[in-house]
Design an enzyme around this catalytic site. Structure first.
Site, PDB file in Angstrom:
ATOM      1  N   GLU A   1      49.287 -66.957  -9.220  1.00  0.00           N
ATOM      2  CA  GLU A   1      49.039 -66.008 -10.323  1.00  0.00           C
ATOM      3  C   GLU A   1      47.549 -65.776 -10.574  1.00  0.00           C
ATOM      4  O   GLU A   1      47.177 -65.259 -11.627  1.00  0.00           O
ATOM      5  CB  GLU A   1      49.637 -66.493 -11.651  1.00  0.00           C
ATOM      6  CG  GLU A   1      51.100 -66.755 -11.673  1.00  0.00           C
ATOM      7  CD  GLU A   1      51.554 -67.277 -13.040  1.00  0.00           C
ATOM      8  OE1 GLU A   1      50.758 -67.249 -14.011  1.00  0.00           O
ATOM      9  OE2 GLU A   1      52.699 -67.712 -13.139  1.00  0.00           O
TER      10      GLU A   1
ATOM     11  N   GLU B   1      49.146 -63.236  -7.356  1.00  0.00           N
ATOM     12  CA  GLU B   1      50.435 -62.859  -6.778  1.00  0.00           C
ATOM     13  C   GLU B   1      51.595 -63.545  -7.475  1.00  0.00           C
ATOM     14  O   GLU B   1      51.436 -64.574  -8.123  1.00  0.00           O
ATOM     15  CB  GLU B   1      50.469 -63.184  -5.290  1.00  0.00           C
ATOM     16  CG  GLU B   1      49.783 -64.491  -4.884  1.00  0.00           C
ATOM     17  CD  GLU B   1      50.331 -65.749  -5.510  1.00  0.00           C
ATOM     18  OE1 GLU B   1      51.564 -65.851  -5.648  1.00  0.00           O
ATOM     19  OE2 GLU B   1      49.544 -66.633  -5.872  1.00  0.00           O
TER      20      GLU B   1
END
Length: 352
Positions: free
Chosen positions: A319, A176
């Site tokens: 991430e 994300e």
């Protein structure tokens, strides 16, 4: 649940218990004392049950990064401006982010899905634009998403998982990007676990003690506003989540329904995993947890999921970076399990 998300009611696939048992039996015949490779042994056996093969592999890895902005950023809960979300999406597209480097190193397929940034990125090569809105609403005094937005976000995750499945993916990882998403993850986790925000609020992108205290106060206001609507995990996700958190939850659920192993990343990804497990408890069987985040709320979420992460390196980037870092460990577990000689093959005497 509503007419836009009937697929949420589909149960997770069954784990292949015979394949797991066959893998465990193979472990007894490898040229080593049983248990001498520690947690690598049950890890390989667990993957065997997920993949329906006594010799599992994780050569083909899919990493999907979901990006979206958060209205709660208006409360001053991050050191970074919201424009950073779009700037990082561009960085992903250029291959300059940490997960970009990790994906290349792992020879993993990387896709980036922009669900809605406040700053318009324009068309970017390698980025799927699945715009749900220009970020969520500020959940301090309104639901983060309306019902249609939640359905769109969760479906974006489902479609990502379906693409991965069609490509023959052996391990799916979701990540994300979104300024303010540690606040959304903490709010969602608090609602799902019934905990006070001071137990889950953390520094995120680098808040000091006063900043963390302010974040907890913002979350208390939000939880008080929504307190009469937090019995249903889907409603918790709609009211306190983010586009990218909802998409990860949808991806995890679809992976479990299709029988595709999942590697869960850190705090934010685990909050999405917790929502998924509350929506469909058997989906938890398909989750492997990559690492323990330095974000303080993560340990509470891991405990609620009875999760034992593979790594603890003090990472807190997001991430999908922690999950990606754990992939070589899974590959080694599979190689040791599948390629080590048995006692018969090596003509080595077995223990009494």
């Amino acid at each position: 649940m509503n007419h836009e998300t009937p697929w949420l009611q589909v149960p997770a696939a069954d784990i292949d218990e015979q394949a797991r048992l066959n893998a465990e039996e193979r472990q007894t015949r490898l040229t080593k004392p049983l248990g001498s490779l520690g947690l690598l042994e049950p890890l390989a056996c667990r993957l065997a049950g997920m993949q329906g093969s006594a010799t599992p592999r994780v050569d083909k890895v899919q990493i999907s990064i979901f990006a979206g902005d958060h209205g709660v950023a208006a409360e001053g809960i991050s050191r970074f401006p919201q424009s950073v979300t779009a700037e990082m999406v561009r960085n992903f597209a250029r291959g300059g982010a940490a997960i970009s480097v990790l994906a290349r190193s792992l020879d993993a397929q990387l896709e980036v899905i922009n669900l809605g940034t406040v700053t318009d990125t324009g068309p970017l090569e390698g980025v799927l634009d699945v715009r749900v809105g220009p970020g969520t609403a500020n959940f301090v005094d309104a639901p983060a998403m309306d019902i249609h937005q939640l359905a769109l976000a969760m479906n974006a995750g489902r479609h990502s998982a379906e693409r991965a499945r069609l490509a023959g993916t052996e391990l799916y990882i979701a990540g994300e990007m979104g300024i303010g998403n540690t606040t959304a993850a903490a709010g969602l986790a608090c609602a799902l676990m019934g905990l006070d925000p001071r137990e889950l609020a953390g520094p995120g992108t680098g808040l000091d003690v006063a900043g963390v205290s302010h974040k907890a106060d913002v979350l208390r206001r939000a939880l008080a506003f929504h307190r009469d609507h937090l019995e249903d995990p889907v409603e918790c996700l709609r009211r306190l989540g983010g586009f990218e958190i909802a998409a990860m939850s949808g991806a995890y659920l679809a992976c479990a329904q299709m029988g595709m192993p999942i590697m869960v990343d850190g705090f934010i990804s685990s909050a999405a995993a917790l929502a998924t497990a509350r929506i469909c408890p058997s989906a938890r069987n398909w989750m492997i947890f990559g690492h323990a985040s330095a974000e303080p709320g993560h340990r509470h979420v891991l405990s609620s999921l009875a999760a034992d992460p593979l790594l603890d390196l003090g990472m807190r980037l997001g991430e999908a970076s922690g999950a990606a870092t754990a992939v070589p460990l899974l590959r080694l577990a599979c190689d040791l399990h599948g390629r080590m000689a048995t006692f018969d093959e090596a003509q080595v005497s077995e223990p009494d």
